[in-house]
Enzyme design. Structure first.
Site, PDB file in Angstrom:
ATOM      1  N   THR A  42     -11.590 -27.802   2.069  1.00  0.00           N
ATOM      2  CA  THR A  42     -10.195 -28.121   2.386  1.00  0.00           C
ATOM      3  C   THR A  42      -9.335 -26.866   2.537  1.00  0.00           C
ATOM      4  OG1 THR A  42     -10.455 -30.147   1.091  1.00  0.00           O
ATOM      5  CG2 THR A  42      -8.195 -29.469   1.612  1.00  0.00           C
ATOM      6  N   HIS A 100      -9.107 -32.694  10.194  1.00  0.00           N
ATOM      7  CA  HIS A 100      -9.332 -33.743   9.198  1.00  0.00           C
ATOM      8  C   HIS A 100     -10.721 -34.309   9.415  1.00  0.00           C
ATOM      9  CE1 HIS A 100      -8.859 -37.437   6.847  1.00  0.00           C
ATOM     10  NE2 HIS A 100      -9.496 -38.020   7.850  1.00  0.00           N
ATOM     11  N   PHE A 149       2.086 -32.353  -2.343  1.00  0.00           N
ATOM     12  CA  PHE A 149       2.011 -31.806  -0.989  1.00  0.00           C
ATOM     13  C   PHE A 149       2.225 -32.861   0.097  1.00  0.00           C
ATOM     14  CE2 PHE A 149      -2.373 -32.791  -2.348  1.00  0.00           C
ATOM     15  CZ  PHE A 149      -2.767 -33.645  -1.325  1.00  0.00           C
ATOM     16  N   ARG A 202     -12.760 -24.633   9.421  1.00  0.00           N
ATOM     17  CA  ARG A 202     -11.567 -24.281   8.642  1.00  0.00           C
ATOM     18  C   ARG A 202     -11.521 -22.780   8.346  1.00  0.00           C
ATOM     19  NH1 ARG A 202     -11.576 -29.802   4.972  1.00  0.00           N
ATOM     20  NH2 ARG A 202      -9.919 -30.877   6.112  1.00  0.00           N
ATOM     21  N   LYS A 241      -5.899 -30.893  14.110  1.00  0.00           N
ATOM     22  CA  LYS A 241      -4.509 -30.913  13.653  1.00  0.00           C
ATOM     23  C   LYS A 241      -3.608 -30.053  14.550  1.00  0.00           C
ATOM     24  CE  LYS A 241      -5.790 -32.009   8.872  1.00  0.00           C
ATOM     25  NZ  LYS A 241      -5.601 -31.685   7.434  1.00  0.00           N
ATOM     26  N   ASN A 294      -4.958 -26.734   7.935  1.00  0.00           N
ATOM     27  CA  ASN A 294      -6.374 -26.392   7.847  1.00  0.00           C
ATOM     28  C   ASN A 294      -7.196 -26.876   9.043  1.00  0.00           C
ATOM     29  OD1 ASN A 294      -6.343 -29.079   7.239  1.00  0.00           O
ATOM     30  ND2 ASN A 294      -7.302 -28.908   5.234  1.00  0.00           N
ATOM     31  N   GLU A 339     -10.327 -45.247   9.449  1.00  0.00           N
ATOM     32  CA  GLU A 339      -9.655 -44.186  10.193  1.00  0.00           C
ATOM     33  C   GLU A 339      -9.939 -44.266  11.697  1.00  0.00           C
ATOM     34  OE1 GLU A 339      -9.482 -41.043   6.440  1.00  0.00           O
ATOM     35  OE2 GLU A 339     -10.763 -40.585   8.167  1.00  0.00           O
ATOM     36  N   ARG A 347     -18.224 -32.975   7.740  1.00  0.00           N
ATOM     37  CA  ARG A 347     -17.452 -32.287   6.689  1.00  0.00           C
ATOM     38  C   ARG A 347     -18.041 -30.908   6.388  1.00  0.00           C
ATOM     39  NH1 ARG A 347     -13.324 -35.036   3.819  1.00  0.00           N
ATOM     40  NH2 ARG A 347     -13.686 -33.863   1.907  1.00  0.00           N
ATOM     41  N   TYR A 398      -2.322 -41.232   5.720  1.00  0.00           N
ATOM     42  CA  TYR A 398      -2.554 -40.460   4.496  1.00  0.00           C
ATOM     43  C   TYR A 398      -2.072 -41.198   3.245  1.00  0.00           C
ATOM     44  CZ  TYR A 398      -4.123 -36.157   6.827  1.00  0.00           C
ATOM     45  OH  TYR A 398      -4.834 -35.209   7.525  1.00  0.00           O
TER      46      TYR A 398
HETATM   47  P1  DAT Z   1      -9.787 -33.089   3.009  1.00  0.00           P
HETATM   48  O1  DAT Z   1      -8.905 -32.952   4.236  1.00  0.00           O
HETATM   49  O2  DAT Z   1     -10.706 -31.914   2.860  1.00  0.00           O
HETATM   50  O3  DAT Z   1     -10.480 -34.407   2.917  1.00  0.00           O
HETATM   51  P2  DAT Z   1      -7.922 -34.090   1.019  1.00  0.00           P
HETATM   52  O4  DAT Z   1      -8.296 -35.447   1.490  1.00  0.00           O
HETATM   53  O5  DAT Z   1      -7.992 -33.818  -0.447  1.00  0.00           O
HETATM   54  O6  DAT Z   1      -8.808 -32.976   1.737  1.00  0.00           O
HETATM   55  O7  DAT Z   1      -6.444 -33.747   1.478  1.00  0.00           O
HETATM   56  C1  DAT Z   1      -5.962 -34.199   2.736  1.00  0.00           C
HETATM   57  C2  DAT Z   1      -5.099 -33.133   3.340  1.00  0.00           C
HETATM   58  O8  DAT Z   1      -3.968 -32.878   2.523  1.00  0.00           O
HETATM   59  C3  DAT Z   1      -5.795 -31.762   3.467  1.00  0.00           C
HETATM   60  O9  DAT Z   1      -6.569 -31.656   4.637  1.00  0.00           O
HETATM   61  C4  DAT Z   1      -4.623 -30.823   3.468  1.00  0.00           C
HETATM   62  C5  DAT Z   1      -3.655 -31.489   2.526  1.00  0.00           C
HETATM   63  N1  DAT Z   1      -3.813 -30.954   1.159  1.00  0.00           N
HETATM   64  C6  DAT Z   1      -4.758 -31.289   0.250  1.00  0.00           C
HETATM   65  N2  DAT Z   1      -4.615 -30.622  -0.897  1.00  0.00           N
HETATM   66  C7  DAT Z   1      -3.531 -29.836  -0.727  1.00  0.00           C
HETATM   67  C8  DAT Z   1      -2.847 -28.897  -1.551  1.00  0.00           C
HETATM   68  N3  DAT Z   1      -3.257 -28.627  -2.795  1.00  0.00           N
HETATM   69  N4  DAT Z   1      -1.750 -28.275  -1.033  1.00  0.00           N
HETATM   70  C9  DAT Z   1      -1.318 -28.540   0.221  1.00  0.00           C
HETATM   71  N5  DAT Z   1      -1.921 -29.418   1.066  1.00  0.00           N
HETATM   72  C10 DAT Z   1      -3.009 -30.046   0.592  1.00  0.00           C
HETATM   73 MG    MG Z   2      -9.674 -36.312   2.718  1.00  0.00          MG
END
Ligand code: DAT
Ligand code: MG
Length: 136
Positions: free
Chosen positions: A92, A116, A58, A103, A10, A113, A127, A86, A50
């Site tokens: 996350t 991805h 968010f 991370r 990222k 973070n 993806e 992962r 996304y």
């Molecule tokens: P991951 O990236 O671990 O698969 P995710 O798919 O739930 O997690 O979320 C995608 C992205 O969205 C994550 O990398 C960062 C952002 N994100 C997720 N939950 C969040 C939150 N509670 N507040 C802010 N950003 C968030």
């Molecule tokens: Mg995800």
């Protein structure tokens, strides 16, 4: 063919000069980098990538962050690549990520973070096609 996953480095990690360190974490775990590309996402592209998070509180912050600078997308291949990668990335929220994970090392907060990672082989196929449309 061994399993494939998509990892995206990222904008915060690219800005912090951590591309090499992040690639090394995967290679040191015997994962193979099968494709790699740097690009800057347009807003509509980030929204499409996304789409599963559209409507979440968010989402706007996530899209703004992901379009704020270049990202590096990689298709990564190896035994159990989706789950292994992962694991290597960590939780996350960097504050909750296990010590030594990407991370924990390079994430700033739950939005910024550092990386991805695809969450299933089906997501990985979608993806990888998003970032590497030429590779069937
Ligand atoms: P991951 O990236 O671990 O698969 P995710 O798919 O739930 O997690 O979320 C995608 C992205 O969205 C994550 O990398 C960062 C952002 N994100 C997720 N939950 C969040 C939150 N509670 N507040 C802010 N950003 C968030
Ligand atoms: Mg995800």
């Amino acid at each position: 063919m061994p399993e494939r996953t998509l990892c995206v480095i990222k904008p915060n990690a690219v800005e912090r000069r951590k591309i090499g360190a992040i690639v090394a974490r995967f290679e040191d775990a015997d994962m193979r980098i099968a494709a790699l590309r740097m690009t800057t996402l347009r807003r509509d592209e980030a929204e499409r990538f996304y789409a599963e998070h559209a409507g979440k509180p968010f989402f706007a912050r996530l899209v703004a962050f992901m379009t704020s600078g270049p990202v590096v997308a990689m298709a990564i291949e190896g035994e159990g690549a989706v789950a292994r990668c992962r694991e290597i990335m960590g939780a996350t929220d960097p504050a909750a990520a296990a010590p030594g994970t990407i991370r924990a090392l390079f994430g700033a907060n739950v939005t910024e973070n550092a990386v991805h990672g695809s969450d299933s082989p089906a997501s990985a196929a979608r993806e990888i096609a998003f970032y590497f449309p030429e590779a069937n």
